[in-house]
Structures are given as structure tokens and as C-alpha cells.
Design a protein around this motif. Structure first.
Motif, PDB file in Angstrom:
ATOM      1  N   ARG A 258       0.817  -1.215   0.000  1.00 59.71           N
ATOM      2  CA  ARG A 258       0.000   0.000   0.000  1.00 59.71           C
ATOM      3  C   ARG A 258       0.853   1.268   0.000  1.00 59.71           C
ATOM      4  NH1 ARG A 258      -3.504  -4.108  -0.847  1.00 59.71           N
ATOM      5  NH2 ARG A 258      -5.640  -3.565  -0.261  1.00 59.71           N
ATOM      6  N   THR A 259       2.042   1.207   0.612  1.00 59.12           N
ATOM      7  CA  THR A 259       2.946   2.355   0.549  1.00 59.12           C
ATOM      8  C   THR A 259       3.345   2.625  -0.896  1.00 59.12           C
ATOM      9  OG1 THR A 259       3.821   1.955   2.774  1.00 59.12           O
ATOM     10  CG2 THR A 259       5.174   3.289   1.302  1.00 59.12           C
ATOM     11  N   ALA A 262       0.378   4.275  -2.588  1.00 61.67           N
ATOM     12  CA  ALA A 262       0.203   5.677  -2.189  1.00 61.67           C
ATOM     13  C   ALA A 262       1.281   6.564  -2.804  1.00 61.67           C
ATOM     14  CB  ALA A 262       0.224   5.791  -0.666  1.00 61.67           C
ATOM     15  N   ARG A 263       2.522   6.100  -2.797  1.00 60.23           N
ATOM     16  CA  ARG A 263       3.604   6.865  -3.412  1.00 60.23           C
ATOM     17  C   ARG A 263       3.351   7.030  -4.907  1.00 60.23           C
ATOM     18  NH1 ARG A 263       9.530   4.864  -2.016  1.00 60.23           N
ATOM     19  NH2 ARG A 263       9.940   6.765  -3.210  1.00 60.23           N
ATOM     20  N   GLY A 264       2.856   5.981  -5.532  1.00 62.88           N
ATOM     21  CA  GLY A 264       2.570   6.051  -6.958  1.00 62.88           C
ATOM     22  C   GLY A 264       1.477   7.059  -7.268  1.00 62.88           C
ATOM     23  N   ASN A 265       0.452   7.088  -6.432  1.00 64.14           N
ATOM     24  CA  ASN A 265      -0.646   8.040  -6.645  1.00 64.14           C
ATOM     25  C   ASN A 265      -0.196   9.481  -6.409  1.00 64.14           C
ATOM     26  OD1 ASN A 265      -2.521   6.091  -7.366  1.00 64.14           O
ATOM     27  ND2 ASN A 265      -3.255   5.790  -5.283  1.00 64.14           N
ATOM     28  N   ILE A 266       0.664   9.676  -5.431  1.00 69.87           N
ATOM     29  CA  ILE A 266       1.206  11.016  -5.184  1.00 69.87           C
ATOM     30  C   ILE A 266       2.031  11.473  -6.387  1.00 69.87           C
ATOM     31  CG2 ILE A 266       2.794  12.352  -3.738  1.00 69.87           C
ATOM     32  CD1 ILE A 266       1.895  10.528  -1.393  1.00 69.87           C
ATOM     33  N   TYR A 267       2.804  10.558  -6.951  1.00 70.79           N
ATOM     34  CA  TYR A 267       3.596  10.857  -8.153  1.00 70.79           C
ATOM     35  C   TYR A 267       2.683  11.290  -9.300  1.00 70.79           C
ATOM     36  CZ  TYR A 267       6.191   9.784 -12.468  1.00 70.79           C
ATOM     37  OH  TYR A 267       6.757   9.831 -13.726  1.00 70.79           O
ATOM     38  N   VAL A 268       1.569  10.571  -9.473  1.00 67.11           N
ATOM     39  CA  VAL A 268       0.623  10.893 -10.547  1.00 67.11           C
ATOM     40  C   VAL A 268      -0.002  12.264 -10.320  1.00 67.11           C
ATOM     41  CG1 VAL A 268      -1.587  10.242 -11.585  1.00 67.11           C
ATOM     42  CG2 VAL A 268       0.123   8.485 -11.101  1.00 67.11           C
ATOM     43  N   TYR A 376       3.450   8.504   5.769  1.00 67.70           N
ATOM     44  CA  TYR A 376       4.742   7.856   5.532  1.00 67.70           C
ATOM     45  C   TYR A 376       5.104   7.884   4.045  1.00 67.70           C
ATOM     46  CZ  TYR A 376       8.223   4.089   5.344  1.00 67.70           C
ATOM     47  OH  TYR A 376       9.353   3.355   5.124  1.00 67.70           O
ATOM     48  N   ALA A 377       4.125   7.586   3.179  1.00 65.29           N
ATOM     49  CA  ALA A 377       4.367   7.584   1.734  1.00 65.29           C
ATOM     50  C   ALA A 377       4.718   8.984   1.240  1.00 65.29           C
ATOM     51  CB  ALA A 377       3.139   7.058   0.995  1.00 65.29           C
TER      52      ALA A 377
END
Length: 410
Positions: A258-259, A262-268, A376-377
Motif C-alpha cells: 500500500r505504501t 500511495a507513493r505512486g498516486n502522489i507521483y501521478v 509515511y508515503a
């Protein structure tokens, strides 16, 4: 956000009552089946790859129009050997073995390698732990070839190990809610859906025009969705295509998976907000706004609320809880529970006492874990950008496969 989710849930419920009509419409057309290439990226998947390829061998699709490509991406276990055994048995199954520097870069890189070796007009993607039902590819391909406005068709996924423990039961509720709320609801109201990491079909021409998958994206599926929208296509959610997948059975595995999400979605979010002025399709704004509300305003608001509560335990902030606050707390809880109940009620055998209790427990536990995970992400993504760190892909750990429930849905 909760009221917006209820709005989506209404659309998802109405869509669940009528999508079968689309099946009958498609079957009446008698459309010739297109050539399909199924890409299965696999890195150290010896525990599950055999079951996945067994499911591929049972697909109800003309074998002469089908191509299954396993991308054995720099594995150091028996993934390659198991895949090769199936390739020897079935002529439509092929195996690609990749090594650094071209291999071992993560899922996006593996998919791009598979795309270059594929020949199908339609590309389907499945994770290595997936067991699609026999008609899954049939429905994905049939829906896509008969809808010129659709750039991709996404199916439904079910949790094969839902009853393994409390965590998998909570994840099962989460996935059902996501599909009938975020996927079906957005499709019903806005003609939008998000490409998942598995069980979807996309036109080859679109992937070639876009240059394949973004190898810097940890959520390659969400990132690809935005670029498909930008070409002027929509993405259809079609739950007739069903696959069964494995979910994390331990908190440690869940947290790391899930981290990455979440990191991937923030990047997008950052990528498309910075380039928003260059986008051709303003439809993307709806999803960007949703992600912003979720990751910034919604999670931020909850974080501030928690912080005030904790501080007030030690320092008197002279706060009083009024009637409106009590009403909002109660309404928020009831909306959450109602959404969960509606979601599980749309699947056969899921509206049970255990799942009902799981939804209530979920509000106070699982949902709160997401708050800390997003924090955290966000920290990891900020650190990656500031120090220009290389993106590292985390492959989700697999467990011994669970048999597909007998009451499976189509």
C-alpha cells in the motif's frame, strides 16, 4: 467526501442492476473475436504462477486468436521453469526471460518488454497471482472491440483468500467498496474508471501512441489511465470479466504494498497537476480533484482532527463539542457503514454477519492505518524528489494459493 462517496455508491448500485443488459447486447452482435495478447509480468512468482497459467489454459477464447506472454523478469526462483513447462504444453503460451540492464526494473519495464514481443491488436494484463474466470478475456475483448470510444475495458477482481484472516477480510471489503463505489459509480455518473493493475484490456494502438508504460511510476495503472483520458477516450468498467487475486496476509506485506500504491498516486497527482495546462482532456480534472481531496484535504483534515484530540488530552484547549459536531460524527460513521454494507450486498454470499462486524471494526482500525500510511508515503516521495533518489519497485510477497470459492460470480 463521505457524501460524495454515497453519491457514487448510488450510481454503482444502479449500474450493478443493469450491466447484464450489456452482455446480451454484445452477444447479439456476433462480432469476430480479435487477436489478444495477455501480458503476465512475473518476478519470483513460483508460488502462484502455476495456478495462473492453469487458469489461462482454461480460458473460453479461440486459442488461435490468443497469445499468453509470461515476462520472467530477472527471477531467481523456479518461475521460469514452471512457465516453460506450460509453454511446452500449450502453443499459445510463450515465455520471455529478461535480465539487467533491460530486465529487473519493475512491473512497467516488464510490461514494455512484453509489449514489444506481442502481436495482438488488444493487450490484456494480469498479475502473476491472478486466476481469471474462463469468460474473462471474452468479455474484455468483446466489450472493447464493440466500443470505439473506449480506450480500455476494466473488469472486476475478487479476493481469493478473503477468509484467511481478519486482515484479508478487511481487504475484501475494501476491494468490493472500491469497485462498486469508485469504479462502477464513476462509470455510471461520469463515464470514467481507473485502469487497475490487473484484469483489463487496452488497444495496442493506444499503448504504441503513448510509448507504453511509464517506468518511473510506481502506480503504473493510475498513470496510464490519465494518459488514456488525455487522448479523448473513456475507460469502461465492465464487471462481467472477473478475476480472482491474492491479497496480503500480513500487516508487513500490506504496508509495503500500500505504501507503493500511495507513493505512486502522489507521483501521478504531482505529474499531472504540474502539466495540467498542457492536457487536452479536462475530464482528467475530475480525477485529479478526487485525488487531491483524498490525499490532501480529506487525510489532512482527519490528521488535524486527530492532532487536536491528542493535544487536548494533555493541554486544555478550551474546546467544547456542540450538537453539530456530534451529528457529524454519527453521520460520518453511518455513511461509512452504509457504503460498506451496500458494497458487499452486491456480491453473492458476502452480506454476512462477519463482514458486517468487519465493516464496523474497519472504521476504527483499518481506515486509521491508511492515515499513517499516507503520511509515511508522502515523506518518502518528498525525500525521493529532494535527494533525486532512484525509484525502487517492491514486489508483493505471495502466499500459498487458496482455492477459488465455489460460489464464484460471473
Amino acid at each position: 467526501m463521505l457524501f460524495y462517496h454515497m453519491f457514487l455508491m448510488q450510481g454503482g448500485y444502479w449500474y450493478s442492476m443493469h450491466y447484464r443488459k450489456k452482455e446480451r447486447e454484445l452477444e447479439r452482435l456476433k462480432t469476430p473475436m480479435p487477436r489478444v495478447s495477455i501480458l503476465i509480468p512475473a518476478h519470483n512468482e513460483e508460488v502462484v504462477i502455476g495456478d495462473t497459467l492453469e487458469a489461462m489454459s482454461n480460458l473460453n477464447y479461440p486459442s488461435e486468436r490468443l497469445e499468453v506472454i509470461v515476462i520472467n523478469d530477472n527471477s531467481n526462483d523456479l518461475t521460469g521453469e514452471i512457465a516453460e513447462k506450460y509453454a511446452q504444453k500449450y502453443t499459445f503460451i510463450k515465455v520471455i526471460h529478461t535480465k539487467p540492464p533491460n530486465g529487473g526494473k519493475g512491473k512497467s519495464g516488464a510490461l514494455n518488454n512484453g509489449l514489444r514481443m506481442s502481436t495482438g491488436d488488444i493487450i490484456c494484463v494480469y498479475d502473476a497471482d491472478n486466476c481469471p474466470e474462463p469468460d474473462a478475456i471474452y468479455w474484455l475483448a468483446l466489450a472493447l472491440v464493440n466500443d470505439r470510444k473506449a480506450g480500455a475495458i476494466v473488469g472486476k477482481f475478487r479476493v481469493v483468500n478473503a477468509n484467511k484472516n481478519l486482515l484479508t477480510r478487511l481487504i475484501n471489503v475494501e476491494t468490493l467498496t472500491f469497485q462498486w463505489l469508485a469504479q462502477a459509480g464513476r462509470w455510471f455518473w461520469f463515464k470514467m474508471a481507473t485502469i487497475p493493475g490487473t484484469n483489463f484490456a487496452i488497444r495496442r494502438s493506444i499503448l504504441e501512441e503513448l510509448g507504453g508504460w511509464d517506468e518511473k511510476a510506481l502506480s503504473e495503472d493510475t498513470e496510464l489511465s490519465f494518459r488514456v483520458y488525455n487522448l479523448g477516450y473513456y475507460i469502461r468498467f465492465f464487471p462481467s470479466a472477473v478475476t480472482w487475486e491474492q491479497e496480503p496476509e500480513s500487516i508487513k506485506v500490506w504496508w509495503r504494498q500500500r505504501t507503493r500504491w500511495a507513493r505512486g498516486n502522489i507521483y501521478v497527482i504531482v505529474k499531472f497537476i504540474l502539466g495540467f495546462h498542457k492536457l487536452k482532456s479536462r475530464r482528467i480534472g475530475i480525477d485529479l480533484l478526487y485525488f487531491l481531496f483524498t490525499y490532501l484535504l480529506f487525510f489532512g483534515g482527519v490528521l488535524i482532527s486527530h492532532a487536536i484530540f491528542i493535544i487536548n488530552l494533555f493541554i486544555d484547549l478550551n474546546l467544547s463539542i456542540g450538537l453539530v459536531s456530534y451529528l457529524l460524527l454519527i453521520i460520518g460513521f453511518l455513511l461509512f457503514v452504509t457504503e460498506g454494507i451496500l458494497s458487499i450486498s452486491m456480491e453473492k454470499g458476502q452480506l454476512t454477519k462477519k463482514n458486517f462486524l468487519a465493516i464496523i471494526f474497519m472504521y476504527f482500525s483499518y481506515s486509521q492505518m491508511w492515515l499513517f500510511l499516507v503520511i509515511y508515503a508522502s515523506f518518502l516521495e518528498i525525500k525521493r524528489v529532494l535527494f533525486r533518489q532512484e525509484v525502487k519497485w517492491y514486489k508483493t510477497k505471495r502466499f500459498e494459493q487458496t482455492a477459488i470459492p465455489k460460489d464464484k460470480t460471473a
